[in-house]
Motif scaffolding. Structure first.
Motif, short mmCIF file in Angstrom:
data_model
loop_
_atom_site.label_atom_id
_atom_site.label_comp_id
_atom_site.label_asym_id
_atom_site.label_seq_id
_atom_site.Cartn_x
_atom_site.Cartn_y
_atom_site.Cartn_z
N ALA A 33 71.70 1.99 37.68
CA ALA A 33 73.01 1.40 37.40
C ALA A 33 73.30 0.22 38.32
CB ALA A 33 74.11 2.46 37.55
N ALA A 34 72.69 0.22 39.51
CA ALA A 34 72.94 -0.85 40.48
C ALA A 34 71.98 -2.03 40.35
CB ALA A 34 72.85 -0.27 41.90
N VAL A 35 71.06 -1.98 39.39
CA VAL A 35 70.12 -3.08 39.18
C VAL A 35 70.92 -4.33 38.81
CG1 VAL A 35 68.31 -3.92 37.62
CG2 VAL A 35 68.18 -1.62 38.55
N PRO A 36 70.56 -5.49 39.36
CA PRO A 36 71.30 -6.72 39.06
C PRO A 36 71.35 -7.03 37.56
CG PRO A 36 69.77 -7.08 40.86
CD PRO A 36 69.49 -5.71 40.32
N GLU A 37 72.37 -7.75 37.18
CA GLU A 37 72.65 -8.08 35.77
C GLU A 37 71.46 -8.66 35.01
OE1 GLU A 37 75.53 -7.89 33.83
OE2 GLU A 37 76.39 -6.62 35.38
N VAL A 39 68.23 -8.35 35.28
CA VAL A 39 66.96 -7.64 35.20
C VAL A 39 66.82 -6.90 33.88
CG1 VAL A 39 65.52 -5.88 36.29
CG2 VAL A 39 66.86 -7.42 37.71
N PHE A 40 67.75 -6.05 33.52
CA PHE A 40 67.76 -5.36 32.23
C PHE A 40 69.04 -5.74 31.49
CE2 PHE A 40 65.49 -1.53 34.35
CZ PHE A 40 64.25 -2.09 34.12
N VAL A 41 68.98 -5.63 30.19
CA VAL A 41 70.22 -5.83 29.43
C VAL A 41 71.19 -4.71 29.81
CG1 VAL A 41 69.24 -7.12 27.50
CG2 VAL A 41 69.19 -4.64 27.45
N PRO A 42 72.49 -5.02 29.89
CA PRO A 42 73.45 -4.03 30.39
C PRO A 42 73.45 -2.69 29.65
CG PRO A 42 74.47 -6.19 30.28
CD PRO A 42 73.11 -6.32 29.63
N TRP A 43 73.34 -2.69 28.32
CA TRP A 43 73.38 -1.42 27.59
C TRP A 43 72.18 -0.56 27.93
CZ3 TRP A 43 69.40 -0.01 24.53
CH2 TRP A 43 68.56 -1.02 24.04
N ALA A 44 71.00 -1.17 28.14
CA ALA A 44 69.80 -0.40 28.46
C ALA A 44 69.91 0.17 29.87
CB ALA A 44 68.56 -1.28 28.34
N ARG A 45 70.42 -0.62 30.78
CA ARG A 45 70.61 -0.15 32.16
C ARG A 45 71.57 1.04 32.16
NH1 ARG A 45 72.47 -4.71 34.13
NH2 ARG A 45 74.59 -3.99 34.24
#
Length: 108
Positions: A33-37, A39-45
């Motif tokens: 959840a804390a991975v920067p914006e 890196v992954f698309v928000p819904w996948a994160r």
């Protein structure tokens, strides 16, 4: 009848391992959840984090009932109960790993 103390202690170690697994899954969910914006698309994160934290809650919530059922079976010299959620955890963690791998490869 009291079971052999070694079996009781092994059951207790397994209980503690379920709790440490729950803690690791929870930490993994928070980390995802804390991975920067970017890196992954928000819904996948969010989906990965929710899956991991849900697995964490299941592991923690099922640890004591499983310990209690095994302890009862040991005392009664009955067959041990099967691991009810083993497949859920195995497939759940595998799904998170595969989804994360796909997202990493797509981002590269």
């Amino acid at each position: 009848m009291e079971p052999d103390p070694r079996f009781t202690l092994a059951n207790e170690r397994t209980f503690l391992t379920w709790l440490s697994t729950a803690l690791a899954l929870s930490a993994g969910g928070v980390a995802i959840a804390a991975v920067p914006e970017g890196v992954f698309v928000p819904w996948a994160r969010t989906a990965l984090a929710v899956i991991l934290v849900t697995l964490s809650a299941l592991a923690a919530g099922m640890a004591y009932p499983r310990w209690r059922n095994i302890q009862r079976a040991l005392r009664e010299q009955a067959p041990l109960p099967p691991p009810a959620l083993a497949a859920v955890f195995g497939y759940g963690v595998a799904a998170v790993a595969v989804i994360a791998l796909v997202l990493i490869l797509l981002a590269a």
